[in-house]
Design a protein around this motif. Structure first.
Motif, PDB file in Angstrom:
ATOM      1  N   LEU A   1      35.811 -13.686 -41.582  1.00  0.00           N
ATOM      2  CA  LEU A   1      35.667 -12.230 -41.576  1.00  0.00           C
ATOM      3  C   LEU A   1      34.900 -11.734 -40.361  1.00  0.00           C
ATOM      4  O   LEU A   1      35.419 -10.948 -39.569  1.00  0.00           O
ATOM      5  N   VAL A   2      33.674 -12.189 -40.192  1.00  0.00           N
ATOM      6  CA  VAL A   2      32.851 -11.702 -39.077  1.00  0.00           C
ATOM      7  C   VAL A   2      33.021 -12.630 -37.876  1.00  0.00           C
ATOM      8  O   VAL A   2      32.186 -13.503 -37.613  1.00  0.00           O
ATOM      9  N   ASP A   3      34.124 -12.440 -37.171  1.00  0.00           N
ATOM     10  CA  ASP A   3      34.369 -13.181 -35.941  1.00  0.00           C
ATOM     11  C   ASP A   3      33.820 -12.387 -34.771  1.00  0.00           C
ATOM     12  O   ASP A   3      33.115 -11.383 -34.963  1.00  0.00           O
ATOM     13  N   GLU A   4      34.134 -12.809 -33.550  1.00  0.00           N
ATOM     14  CA  GLU A   4      33.560 -12.122 -32.390  1.00  0.00           C
ATOM     15  C   GLU A   4      34.018 -10.674 -32.292  1.00  0.00           C
ATOM     16  O   GLU A   4      33.307  -9.826 -31.742  1.00  0.00           O
ATOM     17  N   ILE A   5      35.203 -10.359 -32.823  1.00  0.00           N
ATOM     18  CA  ILE A   5      35.691  -8.982 -32.768  1.00  0.00           C
ATOM     19  C   ILE A   5      34.832  -8.075 -33.642  1.00  0.00           C
ATOM     20  O   ILE A   5      34.351  -7.023 -33.196  1.00  0.00           O
ATOM     21  N   LEU A   6      34.643  -8.474 -34.884  1.00  0.00           N
ATOM     22  CA  LEU A   6      33.847  -7.633 -35.773  1.00  0.00           C
ATOM     23  C   LEU A   6      32.376  -7.642 -35.370  1.00  0.00           C
ATOM     24  O   LEU A   6      31.681  -6.634 -35.516  1.00  0.00           O
ATOM     25  N   ARG A   7      31.888  -8.772 -34.847  1.00  0.00           N
ATOM     26  CA  ARG A   7      30.501  -8.785 -34.329  1.00  0.00           C
ATOM     27  C   ARG A   7      30.355  -7.762 -33.209  1.00  0.00           C
ATOM     28  O   ARG A   7      29.351  -7.040 -33.131  1.00  0.00           O
ATOM     29  N   ASP A   8      31.342  -7.701 -32.339  1.00  0.00           N
ATOM     30  CA  ASP A   8      31.298  -6.746 -31.233  1.00  0.00           C
ATOM     31  C   ASP A   8      31.257  -5.316 -31.761  1.00  0.00           C
ATOM     32  O   ASP A   8      30.401  -4.509 -31.364  1.00  0.00           O
ATOM     33  N   VAL A   9      32.161  -4.986 -32.662  1.00  0.00           N
ATOM     34  CA  VAL A   9      32.260  -3.617 -33.163  1.00  0.00           C
ATOM     35  C   VAL A   9      31.008  -3.219 -33.936  1.00  0.00           C
ATOM     36  O   VAL A   9      30.437  -2.138 -33.714  1.00  0.00           O
ATOM     37  N   LEU A  10      30.548  -4.079 -34.842  1.00  0.00           N
ATOM     38  CA  LEU A  10      29.404  -3.725 -35.682  1.00  0.00           C
ATOM     39  C   LEU A  10      28.104  -3.638 -34.879  1.00  0.00           C
ATOM     40  O   LEU A  10      27.280  -2.755 -35.135  1.00  0.00           O
ATOM     41  N   THR A  11      27.911  -4.526 -33.919  1.00  0.00           N
ATOM     42  CA  THR A  11      26.663  -4.459 -33.148  1.00  0.00           C
ATOM     43  C   THR A  11      26.644  -3.248 -32.227  1.00  0.00           C
ATOM     44  O   THR A  11      25.567  -2.748 -31.879  1.00  0.00           O
ATOM     45  N   ARG A  12      27.811  -2.726 -31.855  1.00  0.00           N
ATOM     46  CA  ARG A  12      27.836  -1.508 -31.050  1.00  0.00           C
ATOM     47  C   ARG A  12      27.389  -0.290 -31.845  1.00  0.00           C
ATOM     48  O   ARG A  12      26.892   0.681 -31.277  1.00  0.00           O
ATOM     49  N   VAL A  13      27.545  -0.335 -33.154  1.00  0.00           N
ATOM     50  CA  VAL A  13      27.094   0.781 -33.987  1.00  0.00           C
ATOM     51  C   VAL A  13      25.573   0.886 -33.949  1.00  0.00           C
ATOM     52  O   VAL A  13      25.004   1.982 -33.968  1.00  0.00           O
ATOM     53  N   GLY A  14      24.893  -0.260 -33.898  1.00  0.00           N
ATOM     54  CA  GLY A  14      23.435  -0.247 -33.752  1.00  0.00           C
ATOM     55  C   GLY A  14      22.690  -0.686 -34.995  1.00  0.00           C
ATOM     56  O   GLY A  14      23.240  -0.760 -36.093  1.00  0.00           O
ATOM     57  N   GLY A  15      21.402  -0.983 -34.806  1.00  0.00           N
ATOM     58  CA  GLY A  15      20.522  -1.352 -35.905  1.00  0.00           C
ATOM     59  C   GLY A  15      20.420  -2.837 -36.170  1.00  0.00           C
ATOM     60  O   GLY A  15      19.555  -3.275 -36.938  1.00  0.00           O
ATOM     61  N   ILE A  16      21.292  -3.644 -35.578  1.00  0.00           N
ATOM     62  CA  ILE A  16      21.321  -5.086 -35.831  1.00  0.00           C
ATOM     63  C   ILE A  16      20.496  -5.801 -34.755  1.00  0.00           C
ATOM     64  O   ILE A  16      20.726  -5.626 -33.560  1.00  0.00           O
TER      65      ILE A  16
END
Length: 329
Positions: free
Chosen positions: A11-26
């Motif tokens: 589920l949390v591959d490099e694509i989703l890591r990229d998108v979610l970390t761009r949102v912020g707070g992580i």
């Protein structure tokens, strides 16, 4: 306080890591587990599962990446960890929490919680082998069938050299069924002298407040809750700092969803990319009614070009909310 993005396999591959970390707070994220059996894995394994290693071990947003291993052979895990450090891994994480039957049958993940001595031996050998300046951390559940040895396992990991523990507050048998037993996180923190992160069943800001009150720990790892509500980490960080909490609405999420789809198309074959999009959309339905409508629109759609149109992506790859997006307001 630190907020981490959980390492969810498949589920949390490099694509989703990229998108979610761009949102912020992580503050940091972790790779999907890298299974170790009997040899040192090649560079190609890291190019596939941890491509951020080749970009200073950070996502595009600058969020640090940890490399997680899963296995039961102390020396083999240590050798692979040392190799990963040579590639630039800033932290080595060890998985003792995966509940998957196939993983447990091959003596990996949560099944090792039946063997506290082996937990200690694994962490000790990895800690002894990797460079002194690189932390070794671990993720665990509260046990396999029961919680009787939860504190013993936590102590074994900490005494072996783990500098942080993430505690998923359920046993393997409990899987992902509510509730998470946050009170046990408090017991683990009392038993060890290293920072403990709470993990499990934090879907909203109010969940986080209850978790912090019951567990007594500030540090948290977010998994499915963050995938379903991409700004959850940002909300928590703002609340913790006494700042106003502004929730991400569907309009703000649309370009991220479109970018996720475009990355999936580049990475995956046309046969599999649509399923990747539907997987995330299905989880977003928990937080966004619009995601439910879009999911239903795309449920039986497997033509990538048609999905482009429904997401408002033109031939040049530019995104304008259109078609399916417009229908959902």
């Amino acid at each position: 306080m630190q907020i981490a993005l959980a390492p969810m396999e498949g589920l949390v591959d490099e694509i989703l890591r990229d998108v979610l970390t761009r949102v912020g707070g992580i503050d940091w994220c972790v790779t999907e587990f890298i299974r170790v059996t009997e040899r040192v894995l090649p560079v190609s394994t890291y190019q596939k599962l941890a491509p951020e290693l080749f970009s200073a071990a950070r996502t595009a947003a600058g969020t640090p990446l940890r490399v997680q291993f899963l296995g039961s052979d102390p020396q083999c895990l240590a050798d692979n960890a040392a190799f990963a450090c040579g590639l630039g891994a800033p932290v080595i994480d060890l998985n003792f929490g995966c509940p998957a039957k196939t993983v447990n049958k091959s003596r990996g993940g949560a099944v090792l919680l039946k063997e506290p001595e082996l937990l200690h031996a694994i962490v000790r050998e990895v800690r002894r082998t990797v460079p002194a300046g690189i932390p070794v951390t671990a993720k665990m559940r509260l046990g396999f069938e029961h919680k009787d040895h939860a504190l013993e396992c936590a102590e074994a990991l900490a005494e072996g050299g783990a500098s942080q523990l993430v505690v998923h507050a359920r046993t393997k048998v409990e899987g992902y069924k509510p509730p998470a037993h946050w009170e046990w996180v408090a017991r683990v923190q009392e038993a060890v002298r290293v920072p403990v992160f709470a993990n499990g069943e934090v879907w909203t800001l109010d969940d986080w407040r209850r978790c912090r009150e019951i567990s007594g720990v500030d540090d948290i790892m977010l998994g499915r809750g963050l995938v379903a509500r991409p700004d959850l980490a940002r909300q928590i960080a703002a609340a913790r700092a006494g700042q106003a909490v502004v929730e991400m609405d569907w309009a703000a999420l649309q370009p991220l969803l479109a970018d996720f789809w475009q990355q999936a198309r580049r990475k995956m074959s046309p046969r599999y990319a649509p399923g990747r999009l539907k997987q995330w959309l299905a989880m977003l339905t928990r937080s966004y009614p619009e995601a439910f409508a879009l999911f239903n629109l795309l449920r039986r759609e497997n033509d990538c070009n048609r999905i482009d149109v429904l997401l408002g992506i033109d031939a040049a790859g530019d995104h304008q909310p259109a078609a399916g997006f417009r229908r959902m307001g």
